[in-house]
Design a protein around this motif. Structure first.
Motif, short mmCIF file in Angstrom:
data_model
loop_
_atom_site.label_atom_id
_atom_site.label_comp_id
_atom_site.label_asym_id
_atom_site.label_seq_id
_atom_site.Cartn_x
_atom_site.Cartn_y
_atom_site.Cartn_z
N GLU A 1 6.73 15.14 46.49
CA GLU A 1 6.41 16.25 45.59
C GLU A 1 7.61 16.64 44.74
OE1 GLU A 1 4.88 19.28 43.39
OE2 GLU A 1 3.80 17.76 44.47
N SER B 1 9.70 18.99 40.22
CA SER B 1 8.41 18.92 40.89
C SER B 1 7.49 17.93 40.18
CB SER B 1 7.77 20.31 40.89
OG SER B 1 6.42 20.24 41.24
N LYS B 2 6.85 17.06 40.96
CA LYS B 2 5.89 16.10 40.38
C LYS B 2 4.77 16.84 39.68
CE LYS B 2 2.60 12.47 41.54
NZ LYS B 2 1.50 13.13 40.81
N SER B 3 4.26 17.90 40.29
CA SER B 3 3.17 18.64 39.66
C SER B 3 3.64 19.32 38.36
CB SER B 3 2.57 19.66 40.63
OG SER B 3 3.53 20.57 41.07
N ALA B 4 4.89 19.75 38.30
CA ALA B 4 5.43 20.33 37.07
C ALA B 4 5.53 19.28 35.97
CB ALA B 4 6.80 20.96 37.32
N ASP C 1 3.61 16.57 35.75
CA ASP C 1 2.23 16.27 35.34
C ASP C 1 1.69 17.36 34.41
OD1 ASP C 1 2.29 13.95 36.86
OD2 ASP C 1 1.29 14.86 38.58
N GLU C 2 1.94 18.62 34.75
CA GLU C 2 1.47 19.73 33.93
C GLU C 2 2.17 19.74 32.57
OE1 GLU C 2 -0.88 22.86 32.86
OE2 GLU C 2 -1.04 21.66 34.68
N PHE C 3 3.47 19.51 32.57
CA PHE C 3 4.25 19.46 31.32
C PHE C 3 3.72 18.37 30.40
CE2 PHE C 3 7.74 17.70 28.82
CZ PHE C 3 8.24 18.83 28.19
N LYS D 1 0.74 17.02 30.42
CA LYS D 1 -0.61 17.39 29.99
C LYS D 1 -0.55 18.39 28.83
CE LYS D 1 -4.93 19.24 31.82
NZ LYS D 1 -5.59 19.81 32.99
N GLU D 2 0.34 19.36 28.94
CA GLU D 2 0.48 20.39 27.90
C GLU D 2 1.05 19.83 26.60
OE1 GLU D 2 2.91 23.40 29.68
OE2 GLU D 2 1.29 24.13 30.96
N HIS D 3 1.76 18.71 26.68
CA HIS D 3 2.41 18.14 25.50
C HIS D 3 1.70 16.91 24.95
CE1 HIS D 3 5.52 20.86 26.90
NE2 HIS D 3 6.01 20.80 25.69
N GLN D 4 0.46 16.71 25.36
CA GLN D 4 -0.31 15.58 24.84
C GLN D 4 -0.58 15.78 23.35
OE1 GLN D 4 -3.60 15.67 27.72
NE2 GLN D 4 -3.47 13.54 27.74
#
Length: 59
Positions: A3, A42-45, A47-49, A51-54
């Motif tokens: 994680e 964080s891996k989830s951070a 992934d979220e980052f 996703k938000e920057h696509q």
């Protein structure tokens, strides 16, 4: 699965070859976790980052 990544592990996960590339993501808002002198990402951070920057780019 891990994680929390070290910088090197995060770079591998992101497919980045240089610390400067990772620093660029930090300047764009990718959060870092710091406990004492240890810094993790964080891996989830990540992934979220990402996703938000696509963006859709039409070349």
């Amino acid at each position: 699965m891990i994680e929390y990544f070290t910088y090197k592990e995060a770079m591998s996960y992101l497919g980045i070859n240089s610390y400067q590339g990772l620093r660029n993501l930090f300047s764009e808002g990718l959060p870092i976790i710091q406990v004492g002198k240890t810094k993790k990402i964080s891996k989830s951070a990540i992934d979220e980052f990402m996703k938000e920057h696509q963006k859709v780019i039409n070349d």
